[in-house]
Design a protein around this motif. Structure first.
Motif, PDB file in Angstrom:
ATOM      1  N   LEU A 189     -36.917  18.284 -68.859  1.00  9.33           N
ATOM      2  CA  LEU A 189     -35.512  18.042 -68.544  1.00  9.33           C
ATOM      3  C   LEU A 189     -34.662  19.286 -68.802  1.00  9.33           C
ATOM      4  O   LEU A 189     -33.774  19.602 -68.017  1.00  9.33           O
ATOM      5  N   ARG A 190     -34.941  20.019 -69.857  1.00  6.65           N
ATOM      6  CA  ARG A 190     -34.174  21.232 -70.174  1.00  6.65           C
ATOM      7  C   ARG A 190     -34.221  22.209 -68.999  1.00  6.65           C
ATOM      8  O   ARG A 190     -33.227  22.843 -68.658  1.00  6.65           O
ATOM      9  N   LYS A 191     -35.378  22.312 -68.352  1.00  5.87           N
ATOM     10  CA  LYS A 191     -35.531  23.201 -67.200  1.00  5.87           C
ATOM     11  C   LYS A 191     -34.606  22.755 -66.073  1.00  5.87           C
ATOM     12  O   LYS A 191     -33.978  23.571 -65.405  1.00  5.87           O
ATOM     13  N   MET A 192     -34.508  21.454 -65.869  1.00  3.96           N
ATOM     14  CA  MET A 192     -33.660  20.936 -64.804  1.00  3.96           C
ATOM     15  C   MET A 192     -32.177  21.149 -65.105  1.00  3.96           C
ATOM     16  O   MET A 192     -31.381  21.373 -64.199  1.00  3.96           O
ATOM     17  N   MET A 193     -31.800  21.098 -66.377  1.00  8.00           N
ATOM     18  CA  MET A 193     -30.400  21.261 -66.754  1.00  8.00           C
ATOM     19  C   MET A 193     -29.903  22.676 -66.478  1.00  8.00           C
ATOM     20  O   MET A 193     -28.704  22.895 -66.366  1.00  8.00           O
ATOM     21  N   SER A 194     -30.825  23.636 -66.362  1.00  6.21           N
ATOM     22  CA  SER A 194     -30.416  25.017 -66.104  1.00  6.21           C
ATOM     23  C   SER A 194     -30.726  25.464 -64.678  1.00  6.21           C
ATOM     24  O   SER A 194     -30.622  26.641 -64.367  1.00  6.21           O
ATOM     25  N   THR A 195     -31.096  24.523 -63.818  1.00  8.79           N
ATOM     26  CA  THR A 195     -31.438  24.829 -62.435  1.00  8.79           C
ATOM     27  C   THR A 195     -30.310  24.357 -61.521  1.00  8.79           C
ATOM     28  O   THR A 195     -29.813  23.246 -61.695  1.00  8.79           O
ATOM     29  N   PRO A 196     -29.891  25.173 -60.556  1.00  9.93           N
ATOM     30  CA  PRO A 196     -28.831  24.730 -59.633  1.00  9.93           C
ATOM     31  C   PRO A 196     -29.244  23.444 -58.891  1.00  9.93           C
ATOM     32  O   PRO A 196     -30.410  23.264 -58.533  1.00  9.93           O
ATOM     33  N   ASN A 197     -28.276  22.569 -58.668  1.00 10.52           N
ATOM     34  CA  ASN A 197     -28.553  21.265 -58.054  1.00 10.52           C
ATOM     35  C   ASN A 197     -29.258  21.367 -56.709  1.00 10.52           C
ATOM     36  O   ASN A 197     -30.131  20.560 -56.400  1.00 10.52           O
ATOM     37  N   ALA A 198     -28.881  22.338 -55.879  1.00  6.66           N
ATOM     38  CA  ALA A 198     -29.518  22.471 -54.559  1.00  6.66           C
ATOM     39  C   ALA A 198     -31.018  22.680 -54.704  1.00  6.66           C
ATOM     40  O   ALA A 198     -31.807  22.126 -53.929  1.00  6.66           O
ATOM     41  N   TYR A 199     -31.436  23.453 -55.689  1.00  4.17           N
ATOM     42  CA  TYR A 199     -32.863  23.701 -55.897  1.00  4.17           C
ATOM     43  C   TYR A 199     -33.573  22.450 -56.422  1.00  4.17           C
ATOM     44  O   TYR A 199     -34.720  22.192 -56.067  1.00  4.17           O
ATOM     45  N   ILE A 200     -32.897  21.698 -57.280  1.00  2.00           N
ATOM     46  CA  ILE A 200     -33.495  20.466 -57.793  1.00  2.00           C
ATOM     47  C   ILE A 200     -33.715  19.484 -56.647  1.00  2.00           C
ATOM     48  O   ILE A 200     -34.780  18.877 -56.530  1.00  2.00           O
ATOM     49  N   VAL A 201     -32.710  19.322 -55.782  1.00  2.00           N
ATOM     50  CA  VAL A 201     -32.843  18.410 -54.645  1.00  2.00           C
ATOM     51  C   VAL A 201     -33.983  18.878 -53.744  1.00  2.00           C
ATOM     52  O   VAL A 201     -34.838  18.094 -53.350  1.00  2.00           O
ATOM     53  N   TYR A 202     -34.006  20.177 -53.435  1.00  2.00           N
ATOM     54  CA  TYR A 202     -35.071  20.700 -52.581  1.00  2.00           C
ATOM     55  C   TYR A 202     -36.445  20.477 -53.218  1.00  2.00           C
ATOM     56  O   TYR A 202     -37.382  20.010 -52.565  1.00  2.00           O
ATOM     57  N   ALA A 203     -36.574  20.795 -54.503  1.00  2.00           N
ATOM     58  CA  ALA A 203     -37.863  20.631 -55.189  1.00  2.00           C
ATOM     59  C   ALA A 203     -38.283  19.167 -55.222  1.00  2.00           C
ATOM     60  O   ALA A 203     -39.458  18.848 -55.023  1.00  2.00           O
ATOM     61  N   ALA A 204     -37.320  18.253 -55.460  1.00  2.00           N
ATOM     62  CA  ALA A 204     -37.649  16.822 -55.483  1.00  2.00           C
ATOM     63  C   ALA A 204     -38.131  16.365 -54.108  1.00  2.00           C
ATOM     64  O   ALA A 204     -39.141  15.662 -53.997  1.00  2.00           O
ATOM     65  N   ILE A 205     -37.432  16.773 -53.057  1.00  2.00           N
ATOM     66  CA  ILE A 205     -37.841  16.387 -51.702  1.00  2.00           C
ATOM     67  C   ILE A 205     -39.217  16.954 -51.384  1.00  2.00           C
ATOM     68  O   ILE A 205     -40.101  16.242 -50.897  1.00  2.00           O
ATOM     69  N   SER A 206     -39.423  18.230 -51.644  1.00  2.00           N
ATOM     70  CA  SER A 206     -40.715  18.868 -51.352  1.00  2.00           C
ATOM     71  C   SER A 206     -41.847  18.210 -52.121  1.00  2.00           C
ATOM     72  O   SER A 206     -42.932  17.979 -51.576  1.00  2.00           O
TER      73      SER A 206
END
Length: 162
Positions: free
Chosen positions: A100-117
């Motif tokens: 979770l800590r990694k996600m808290m420091s990642t821009p939202n666009a990248y999180i959405v892209y990574a989740a979709i991929s």
């Protein structure tokens, strides 16, 4: 799932106590919010509006729950990513987990892209998500990584999140 945003005004006493913790404050500090599922579990996450190339307006709901399906209580918890597109009846999650800590420091666009991929790689094609992934990778590459090969980026995202 389904997820619905929760605030202190419509929370139970136990939920309010949790929403007032230092951990919850950290989630709010990075622009996050908390979702409640049908069982009353709270999950940190965020809403992400997205405009497709054809003009379709979407809102992604991204939430994080522990591998055992419970509320994370620390940024050091390992979580799976829940992904919803309510207007299109898409509700899914990754099988792989991430800190979770990694996600808290990642821009939202990248999180959405990574989740979709990751969802597409783990579960096969969901037509709308496959179209969005192709659009998002183009947007991300144009905006931030013009010299990156799209197939290489997909492969790296998959390896990083499995």
């Amino acid at each position: 799932m389904p997820l619905s945003a929760i605030s202190k005004e419509n929370a139970t006493e136990d939920q309010i106590s949790f929403l007032e913790t230092e951990f919850a404050g950290g989630i709010y500090a990075v622009g996050g919010l908390f979702y409640e599922d049908e069982k009353g579990f709270l999950y940190p996450g965020f809403k992400y509006p997205y405009s497709m190339n054809d003009g379709t307006e979407l809102t992604f709901h991204i939430g994080f729950k522990t591998v055992s399906g419970e509320t994370p209580i620390s940024a050091d918890d390992t979580c799976i990513v829940m992904l919803e597109v309510p207007d299109h009846s898409i509700s899914t999650q990754t099988a792989s987990s991430v800190l979770l800590r990694k996600m808290m420091s990642t821009p939202n666009a990248y999180i959405v892209y990574a989740a979709i991929s990751t969802v597409l790689a783990e579960n096969g094609s969901i037509d709308l998500l496959a179209r969005i992934e192709r659009e998002m990778i183009d947007d991300l590459l144009v905006d931030d990584m013009a010299d990156v090969d799209p197939d290489d980026l997909r492969d790296q995202v998959w390896r990083a999140h499995k």
